[in-house]
Design an enzyme around this catalytic site. Structure first.
Site, mmCIF file in Angstrom:
data_model
loop_
_atom_site.group_PDB
_atom_site.id
_atom_site.type_symbol
_atom_site.label_atom_id
_atom_site.label_comp_id
_atom_site.label_asym_id
_atom_site.label_seq_id
_atom_site.Cartn_x
_atom_site.Cartn_y
_atom_site.Cartn_z
ATOM 1 N N PHE A 36 0.827 -1.210 0.000
ATOM 2 C CA PHE A 36 0.000 0.000 0.000
ATOM 3 C C PHE A 36 0.861 1.259 0.000
ATOM 4 O O PHE A 36 0.537 2.258 -0.585
ATOM 5 C CB PHE A 36 -0.846 0.081 1.275
ATOM 6 C CG PHE A 36 -2.038 -0.788 1.273
ATOM 7 C CD1 PHE A 36 -3.137 -0.449 2.029
ATOM 8 C CD2 PHE A 36 -2.067 -1.944 0.539
ATOM 9 C CE1 PHE A 36 -4.252 -1.256 2.038
ATOM 10 C CE2 PHE A 36 -3.167 -2.753 0.548
ATOM 11 C CZ PHE A 36 -4.274 -2.410 1.297
ATOM 12 N N ARG A 37 1.977 1.183 0.740
ATOM 13 C CA ARG A 37 2.703 2.422 1.007
ATOM 14 C C ARG A 37 4.025 2.519 0.263
ATOM 15 O O ARG A 37 4.620 3.571 0.217
ATOM 16 C CB ARG A 37 2.987 2.538 2.513
ATOM 17 C CG ARG A 37 1.719 2.597 3.336
ATOM 18 C CD ARG A 37 2.003 2.547 4.805
ATOM 19 N NE ARG A 37 0.777 2.398 5.573
ATOM 20 C CZ ARG A 37 0.206 1.241 5.855
ATOM 21 N NH1 ARG A 37 0.762 0.115 5.451
ATOM 22 N NH2 ARG A 37 -0.906 1.177 6.545
ATOM 23 N N ILE A 104 -3.698 -7.947 5.084
ATOM 24 C CA ILE A 104 -5.133 -8.237 5.067
ATOM 25 C C ILE A 104 -5.472 -9.141 3.880
ATOM 26 O O ILE A 104 -6.598 -9.144 3.400
ATOM 27 C CB ILE A 104 -5.968 -6.933 4.992
ATOM 28 C CG1 ILE A 104 -5.497 -6.049 3.824
ATOM 29 C CG2 ILE A 104 -5.884 -6.164 6.315
ATOM 30 C CD1 ILE A 104 -6.461 -4.939 3.461
ATOM 31 N N HIS A 120 -4.340 -5.436 11.628
ATOM 32 C CA HIS A 120 -5.004 -4.362 10.880
ATOM 33 C C HIS A 120 -6.401 -4.815 10.441
ATOM 34 O O HIS A 120 -6.945 -4.318 9.462
ATOM 35 C CB HIS A 120 -4.169 -3.943 9.659
ATOM 36 C CG HIS A 120 -2.936 -3.159 10.026
ATOM 37 N ND1 HIS A 120 -2.043 -2.704 9.099
ATOM 38 C CD2 HIS A 120 -2.462 -2.743 11.233
ATOM 39 C CE1 HIS A 120 -1.060 -2.046 9.721
ATOM 40 N NE2 HIS A 120 -1.291 -2.064 11.014
ATOM 41 N N CYS A 169 -26.612 -7.478 4.315
ATOM 42 C CA CYS A 169 -27.071 -8.092 5.564
ATOM 43 C C CYS A 169 -28.348 -8.895 5.297
ATOM 44 O O CYS A 169 -29.272 -8.409 4.636
ATOM 45 C CB CYS A 169 -27.350 -6.978 6.565
ATOM 46 S SG CYS A 169 -28.164 -7.527 8.072
HETATM 47 ZN ZN LIG Z 1 -28.320 -5.443 9.134
#
Ligand SMILES: [Zn+2]
Length: 264
Positions: A36-37, A104, A120, A169
């Site tokens: 990333f960096r 990650i 992280h 969800c």
């Molecule tokens: Zn929800």
């Protein structure tokens, strides 16, 4: 010369009571994943600060998912490097107790490591910001009970993201968020506490592919040293702790190909 040093490294690892490792982006760049960096990092051509900005995510989660599609949700295309697979083997042989990682990309798990602490955050769990908490998602990842505790697993989210849809969800229909620590969010406290506990217990810590400039990772080798443990650093760039390391190597590929050979 190099081989002698790798032999010495292996005998230190196999002779340690509680050896752990702390890994950073350098471990994954061997698998073709950009830092990333770093100078070739995502910042240059992709707006990583915006992709991982929590406020922006809540305004427009599709920005994150459309950009992360090809570098987070494409795990099937990624191959663990010799570092990941050798760490997996070291754990299997009983030489390595835990992997603490800043990454990650889930490649330690894919490489065979069972005890992985992701400081992280982690895309292993996706939670609904309206019905669930990020802390509970984090705990579920650490406990290896993502699905049992009602969070969406990585594979399910990835399948949806690969169809250019948003993972939602099951209760309220809201877009779920990965349990990765975004800019603007607090660090994962449970994972961090687990990492600090491991660092304190370690008589040997392998610091791999991290320049030790970003906290909390940068503080962990100091915890090991304060408790009487030793650190070994393998990193291309200098780190602030090079002078106090027991052994210091530059090239991860060479060191881990050497260790892999000794483990055959
Ligand atoms: Zn929800």
């Amino acid at each position: 010369m190099e081989q002698e040093a790798i032999d010495e490294l292996f005998s230190l690892i196999s002779g340690a009571k509680h050896c752990i490792t702390l890994t950073g982006a350098g471990v994954s760049t061997l698998s073709g994943i950009r830092d990333f960096r770093g100078k070739d990092g995502l910042y240059k051509d992709m707006d990583a600060e915006k992709i991982f900005d929590v406020d922006y995510f809540f305004r427009d989660p599709s920005f994150y998912y459309s950009h992360a599609k090809d570098f987070i949700y494409n795990l099937e295309e990624k191959t663990p490097s010799v570092v990941h697979t050798t760490l997996g083997k070291l754990e299997e042989r009983g030489y390595l107790k835990a992997v603490v990682t800043q990454n990650i990309d889930l490649l330690h798990t894919k490489g065979g490591s069972a005890r992985v602490i992701e400081i992280h955050g982690s895309p292993q769990a996706h939670y609904c910001p309206d019905c669930q908490s990020s802390a509970a998602a984090e705990e579920a990842v650490l406990a290896g009970k993502v699905k049992e505790r009602g969070f969406m697993e990585f594979a399910e989210a990835a399948a949806i993201v690969q169809k250019n849809e948003l993972p939602r969800c099951g209760k309220c229909g809201g877009v779920v968020k990965p349990a990765i620590t975004f800019f603007g969010e607090g660090l994962p406290v449970h994972a961090l506490a687990a990492a600090e506990k491991e660092a304190a217990a370690a008589d040997l810590m392998l610091v791999l592919g991290t320049s030790l400039t970003v906290f909390p990772a940068a503080g962990l080798p100091r915890i090991t040293q304060r408790n009487g443990g030793k650190i070994i650093i393998v990193n291309a760039m200098e780190t602030p702790m090079d002078a106090s390391a027991l052994l210091r190597f530059k090239d991860l590929g060479t060191v881990f190909e050497g260790l892999a050979f000794l483990l055959q």
